[in-house]
Write an enzyme that holds these catalytic residues in place. Sequence first.
Site, PDB file in Angstrom:
ATOM      1  N   CYS A 204       0.831  -1.207   0.000  1.00  0.00           N
ATOM      2  CA  CYS A 204       0.000   0.000   0.000  1.00  0.00           C
ATOM      3  C   CYS A 204       0.864   1.255   0.000  1.00  0.00           C
ATOM      4  O   CYS A 204       1.461   1.596  -1.017  1.00  0.00           O
ATOM      5  CB  CYS A 204      -0.981  -0.049   1.168  1.00  0.00           C
ATOM      6  SG  CYS A 204      -2.340   1.142   1.035  1.00  0.00           S
TER       7      CYS A 204
ATOM      8  N   HIS B 220      -3.462  -5.666   1.316  1.00  0.00           N
ATOM      9  CA  HIS B 220      -2.697  -5.888   2.538  1.00  0.00           C
ATOM     10  C   HIS B 220      -2.608  -7.369   2.906  1.00  0.00           C
ATOM     11  O   HIS B 220      -3.455  -7.878   3.655  1.00  0.00           O
ATOM     12  CB  HIS B 220      -3.340  -5.123   3.691  1.00  0.00           C
ATOM     13  CG  HIS B 220      -3.124  -3.655   3.635  1.00  0.00           C
ATOM     14  ND1 HIS B 220      -2.148  -3.008   4.357  1.00  0.00           N
ATOM     15  CD2 HIS B 220      -3.756  -2.681   2.925  1.00  0.00           C
ATOM     16  CE1 HIS B 220      -2.194  -1.710   4.111  1.00  0.00           C
ATOM     17  NE2 HIS B 220      -3.162  -1.491   3.234  1.00  0.00           N
TER      18      HIS B 220
ATOM     19  N   GLU C 209      -0.649  -8.708   5.021  1.00  0.00           N
ATOM     20  CA  GLU C 209      -0.362  -8.866   6.456  1.00  0.00           C
ATOM     21  C   GLU C 209      -1.625  -8.930   7.296  1.00  0.00           C
ATOM     22  O   GLU C 209      -1.568  -9.301   8.476  1.00  0.00           O
ATOM     23  CB  GLU C 209       0.557  -7.735   6.942  1.00  0.00           C
ATOM     24  CG  GLU C 209      -0.100  -6.394   7.186  1.00  0.00           C
ATOM     25  CD  GLU C 209      -0.341  -5.579   5.924  1.00  0.00           C
ATOM     26  OE1 GLU C 209      -0.622  -4.374   6.043  1.00  0.00           O
ATOM     27  OE2 GLU C 209      -0.246  -6.146   4.807  1.00  0.00           O
TER      28      GLU C 209
END
Length: 240
Positions: free
Chosen positions: A87, A203, A205
């Site tokens: 991002c 994302h 994560e």
Amino acid sequence: MAVRVGIVTFPGSLDDRDAARAVRLVGGTPVPLWHGTHDLDGVDAIILPGGFSYGDYLRAGAIASLSPIMSEVISAASTGMPVLGICNGFQMLAEAHLLPGGLIRNDHGTFVCRDQRLRVENTTTAWTSAYAGAVSSVAGATEITIPLKNGEGGFIASADTIARLEGEGHVVFRYLDVNPNGSMNDIAGITNARGNVVGLMPHPEHAVEPGFGPDTTDAMRSGTDGLPLFASALTALLPA
């Protein structure tokens, strides 16, 4: 010895701790790095996390790309060290010219937050090799679902650059079902020619633990579609 993955914190970083947790879950050692130094602390790979570095002033990622540590990141990337931008980190990589193109305001003019389906189109990079056969495939292509949250996620590039990215297989992730931000060619993530630098807007994560990430049609991998991305870097760095 565990692979040491440096995670750079900038003023306005939000997802550095999430990236560190993802690294720990795949057996790596997260190493906090500070934007204002020139010290990479002997790390083996680098993650530029999501957030709003420097409040997104000027352009998202523009000021962060000039931080002292970025000169070291650029040098490390040139030697082949794996570097991942998520991002805001992707925006930094583009601003630092480690990846081509740029990221602009979403075409609908508003922030978007959703679980996003993606197709993994290149599993030969340092950050995507573990996707080869790791998750279910549809029509021969690996598809995953991970969270997306951005206000300036529209990928743009010149016609020649788009043609080169497509022709040379440098598009790594592509949006499926819906284009959430107006990115050209539905591009969600790209790599450099060497395959060690990858940037993506969604994302991974936030999709590393069952019950916490997005649900998928495959119960065996529900919520963990982002995990292979971090595992890939460790595999690439561990001795054969």
